[in-house]
Design an enzyme around this catalytic site. Structure first.
Site, short mmCIF file in Angstrom:
data_model
loop_
_atom_site.label_atom_id
_atom_site.label_comp_id
_atom_site.label_asym_id
_atom_site.label_seq_id
_atom_site.Cartn_x
_atom_site.Cartn_y
_atom_site.Cartn_z
N CYS A 2 23.55 83.75 57.85
CA CYS A 2 24.02 83.61 56.46
C CYS A 2 23.15 84.47 55.54
O CYS A 2 23.63 84.98 54.54
CB CYS A 2 23.98 82.16 56.03
SG CYS A 2 22.35 81.42 56.22
N GLU A 42 31.40 73.71 68.34
CA GLU A 42 31.93 73.69 69.71
C GLU A 42 31.35 74.83 70.57
O GLU A 42 31.43 74.79 71.79
CB GLU A 42 33.46 73.75 69.69
CG GLU A 42 34.06 74.97 69.00
CD GLU A 42 34.20 74.80 67.48
OE1 GLU A 42 33.47 73.96 66.91
OE2 GLU A 42 35.01 75.52 66.88
N LYS A 79 28.29 66.48 64.06
CA LYS A 79 29.17 67.30 64.91
C LYS A 79 28.61 68.71 64.98
O LYS A 79 28.69 69.47 64.01
CB LYS A 79 30.60 67.37 64.36
CG LYS A 79 31.53 68.00 65.40
CD LYS A 79 32.79 68.58 64.83
CE LYS A 79 32.70 70.03 64.48
NZ LYS A 79 32.41 70.93 65.62
N GLY A 103 34.28 75.40 54.26
CA GLY A 103 33.64 74.63 53.18
C GLY A 103 34.66 74.19 52.14
O GLY A 103 34.65 73.05 51.67
N GLU A 123 26.35 74.53 52.61
CA GLU A 123 25.58 75.77 52.80
C GLU A 123 26.52 76.76 53.45
O GLU A 123 26.87 76.61 54.62
CB GLU A 123 24.38 75.51 53.72
CG GLU A 123 23.37 74.50 53.22
CD GLU A 123 22.62 74.98 52.00
OE1 GLU A 123 22.54 76.20 51.77
OE2 GLU A 123 22.13 74.12 51.26
N GLY A 146 28.39 76.24 57.24
CA GLY A 146 29.39 77.03 57.95
C GLY A 146 30.04 78.02 57.01
O GLY A 146 29.45 78.40 55.99
N GLU A 176 31.63 88.92 54.58
CA GLU A 176 30.62 88.71 55.62
C GLU A 176 31.11 89.36 56.90
O GLU A 176 32.12 88.93 57.46
CB GLU A 176 30.51 87.21 55.88
CG GLU A 176 29.28 86.58 55.38
CD GLU A 176 29.12 85.16 55.92
OE1 GLU A 176 30.11 84.46 56.20
OE2 GLU A 176 27.97 84.75 56.05
P1 NAD Z 1 32.69 77.54 60.74
O1 NAD Z 1 32.93 77.25 59.31
O2 NAD Z 1 33.76 78.16 61.53
O3 NAD Z 1 32.29 76.20 61.52
C1 NAD Z 1 31.20 75.40 61.13
C2 NAD Z 1 31.39 73.99 61.65
O4 NAD Z 1 32.53 73.40 61.01
C3 NAD Z 1 31.68 73.91 63.14
O5 NAD Z 1 31.03 72.78 63.66
C4 NAD Z 1 33.19 73.74 63.19
O6 NAD Z 1 33.66 73.11 64.36
C5 NAD Z 1 33.42 72.87 61.97
N1 NAD Z 1 34.77 72.91 61.40
C6 NAD Z 1 35.71 73.89 61.52
N2 NAD Z 1 36.82 73.55 60.81
C7 NAD Z 1 36.57 72.35 60.24
C8 NAD Z 1 37.31 71.49 59.38
N3 NAD Z 1 38.54 71.81 58.95
N4 NAD Z 1 36.76 70.32 58.96
C9 NAD Z 1 35.51 69.99 59.35
N5 NAD Z 1 34.76 70.77 60.18
C10 NAD Z 1 35.27 71.94 60.61
O7 NAD Z 1 31.35 78.42 60.75
P2 NAD Z 1 30.66 79.10 61.99
O8 NAD Z 1 31.51 80.24 62.42
O9 NAD Z 1 30.26 78.06 62.98
O10 NAD Z 1 29.30 79.64 61.32
C11 NAD Z 1 29.24 80.83 60.64
C12 NAD Z 1 29.30 80.61 59.14
O11 NAD Z 1 28.29 79.72 58.73
C13 NAD Z 1 29.05 81.89 58.36
O12 NAD Z 1 29.95 81.99 57.29
C14 NAD Z 1 27.62 81.70 57.83
O13 NAD Z 1 27.32 82.44 56.67
C15 NAD Z 1 27.58 80.24 57.60
N6 NAD Z 1 26.20 79.77 57.59
C16 NAD Z 1 25.62 79.43 56.40
C17 NAD Z 1 24.30 79.02 56.34
C18 NAD Z 1 23.65 78.61 55.04
O14 NAD Z 1 22.64 77.93 55.10
N7 NAD Z 1 24.17 78.99 53.89
C19 NAD Z 1 23.55 78.94 57.52
C20 NAD Z 1 24.16 79.31 58.71
C21 NAD Z 1 25.50 79.70 58.73
#
Ligand code: NAD
Length: 510
Positions: free
Chosen positions: A301, A195, A192, A250, A267, A245, A401
């Site tokens: 990140c 969005e 997935k 997480g 991650e 994410g 962040e």
């Molecule tokens: P997010 O957590 O909002 O979303 C990430 C993904 O999770 C999306 O596909 C989203 O639709 C999905 N999602 C949202 N709620 C969910 C749920 N309840 N259950 C399952 N899936 C769900 O993150 P974002 O805003 O897309 O990305 C930014 C974040 O990602 C930042 O915190 C960044 O630090 C982190 N990030 C970490 C790394 C790493 O390798 N450590 C790399 C890139 C981004």
């Protein structure tokens, strides 16, 4: 001088029609069971660039069924490493072939500069090639010292069905940090994408089909975390979830996965410090600080979003940082000269601004920027390169962040003080040190609570080296051999040689 290096819109036209993105389920491109769709508006151009099918629980059900039955049939998991590697290499070649098309959609959906998007796609192809090498060299263990009548084997087996959930900031690169490793291990997958950025994962799906990966091995469901990500996480037929994410999501994933005790690899976010000692090459450090905080508009990140500078050089270093920040080319992401593009959504833009205003209200000193940045000819959201000094360790701008082009500056006197500031954080993704003294660098590397430590460099990454975080930055590792391990289980096989086993109950003698 207060002006910035703004790159106005050029005459590059964006596609007249939006990219149409559908789910990939069991080898077929499908619209949603209920026909729902959603649009992605480009953060730089303000127009609709993608029209995507909006997944629901029925679409997840179909995709997980396909991944499960394909795995159980052994269609993929019983192929040889050679066969898997051949297909992974073919996908890598197709990624190279389609680099410009993928990069364009990545830029239009995410707002990142086109030159950066192209480099990321090249980097992603390299990950597919590296994973192919692992598919052929993967092996278990043998134990030949358990006694003359025993031989022990440890078989490495694929975990099973992997749910892959990715964010919007590096959509193509991050799916490539997971999927080829899962495939090398013999897993099947349901992906997935965010969005905000569905298109390039769909293009990857097209290339996977073209390469000849069997139907059902890779499935894609587009849509939102609720319900798509949540349904994937809770489904008992999914064996593991690998998620990149935010830390908040997480934690929700860990809770949801607990219902079936599936394996979870995370991650997550970071609040990554760079510590600068007076004996460092300050020109190099300066360039890395500016790169570290503005790369991907700080939506990264690994953003080097807080610097911890020795007090003896702090004033001069901050002044030079401000000067260099003004020179960074911000603006039209389709212009090859641009190094920093748009902010992902208007809501996120407002959140970045809130962080900066709160810091100012708390006594921090905005040395540069601190508001939106209009780009002539574009209808998107951009934020000024921003430097915030006089930040103390307890301010939210130093701890949370911001995920924008905003640098927080803290100061220190001794190595112990610097380490204390580095480790006074909920996150532990990456940390950096700048010094010409190898002892300082080594002591820092040992004492910093972080998954990655950079000494006299920032954000260098390699397919061969593991990446991941400690504390609230995540669990598990991607890349390197560790990245493959995440998708493998160990099975112990204990074999007796000859009829040497002493009976537990003596047999009756006639
Ligand atoms: P997010 O957590 O909002 O979303 C990430 C993904 O999770 C999306 O596909 C989203 O639709 C999905 N999602 C949202 N709620 C969910 C749920 N309840 N259950 C399952 N899936 C769900 O993150 P974002 O805003 O897309 O990305 C930014 C974040 O990602 C930042 O915190 C960044 O630090 C982190 N990030 C970490 C790394 C790493 O390798 N450590 C790399 C890139 C981004």
């Amino acid at each position: 001088m207060t002006d910035f290096n703004v790159v106005a819109a050029g005459d590059r036209a964006i596609p007249a029609q939006p990219f149409v993105a559908r789910h990939l389920i069991d080898g077929e491109w499908r619209t949603s069971a209920d026909g729902a769709t959603f649009e992605r508006v480009s953060p730089s151009h303000g127009s609709v660039v993608t029209l995507a099918s909006k997944g629901g629980s029925e679409d997840v059900e179909r995709a997980v069924s396909a991944a499960r039955s394909t795995f159980d049939k052994g269609t993929w998991s019983s192929t040889s490493g050679k066969e898997r590697a051949t297909l992974l290499l073919r996908v890598a070649d197709l990624i190279d072939r389609e680099r410009d098309r993928i990069a364009l959609m990545e830029t239009l959906e995410s707002g990142k500069p086109i030159s950066q998007a192209k480099s990321e796609i090249e980097g992603a192809a390299d990950l597919w090639r590296y994973a192919a090498s692992l598919a052929r060299t993967m092996h278990g263990e043998s134990h030949n010292s358990l006694g003359s009548d025993m031989l022990g084997l440890v078989l490495r087996e694929p975990v099973g069905v992997a749910a892959i959930i990715t964010p919007w900031n590096f959509p193509f690169l991050i799916v490539s940090q997971k999927l080829p490793f899962a495939l090398a291990a013999g897993c099947t997958a349901v992906i997935k994408p965010s969005e905000m950025t569905p298109a390039t994962t769909v293009i990857l799906g097209e290339l996977i089909v073209e390469a000849g990966v069997p139907a059902g091995v890779v499935n894609i469901v587009l849509g939102h975390g609720d319900p798509v990500g949540m349904a994937m996480t809770a489904d008992p037929r999914v064996d593991m979830v690998t998620f990149t994410g935010s830390t908040g999501v997480g934690k929700a994933i860990v809770t949801a996965a607990a219902g079936t005790l599936k394996k979870v690899s995370l991650e997550l976010g970071g609040k990554n410090p760079q510590v600068i000692f007076p004996d460092a090459d300050l020109q190099d450090a300066l360039d890395a600080v500016v790169f570290g905080v503005y790369f991907n508009a700080g939506e990264c990140c690994n953003s080097g979003s807080r610097i911890i500078v020795h007090e003896d050089i702090a004033d001069e270093f901050v002044a030079r940082t401000v000067d260099l920040s003004r020179r960074v080319p911000f603006g039209d992401p389709l212009d090859p000269a641009t190094k920093v593009g748009a902010i992902i959504t208007p809501e996120h833009h407002a959140k970045i601004d809130r962080h900066v205003r709160d810091a100012a209200a708390g006594g921090a000193d905005i040395r540069l920027g601190g508001s939106g940045l209009p780009v002539p000819g574009l209808n998107g959201q951009f934020y000024q390169p921003t430097v915030v000094a006089n930040v103390s360790g307890n301010m939210s701008i130093a701890r949370e962040e911001v995920f924008g082009p905003v640098l927080s500056v803290l100061t220190f006197n001794t190595l112990d003080e610097a380490i204390a500031l580095v480790n006074d954080a909920e996150y532990g993704l990456s940390a950096g040190v700048w010094s010409d003294n190898v002892h300082t660098c080594l002591e820092f590397a040992r004492r910093a609570h972080a998954g990655t430590v950079w000494t006299n460099t920032w954000m260098d990454g390699f397919a061969e080296m593991p990446f991941g975080g400690v504390k609230e930055s995540g669990q598990g590792r991607e890349l390197g051999r560790y990245g493959l391990e995440e998708f493998l289980e160990a099975k112990t096989v204990a074999m007796r040689i000859g009829r040497t086993r002493a009976p537990w109950i003596e047999p009756q003698t006639a």
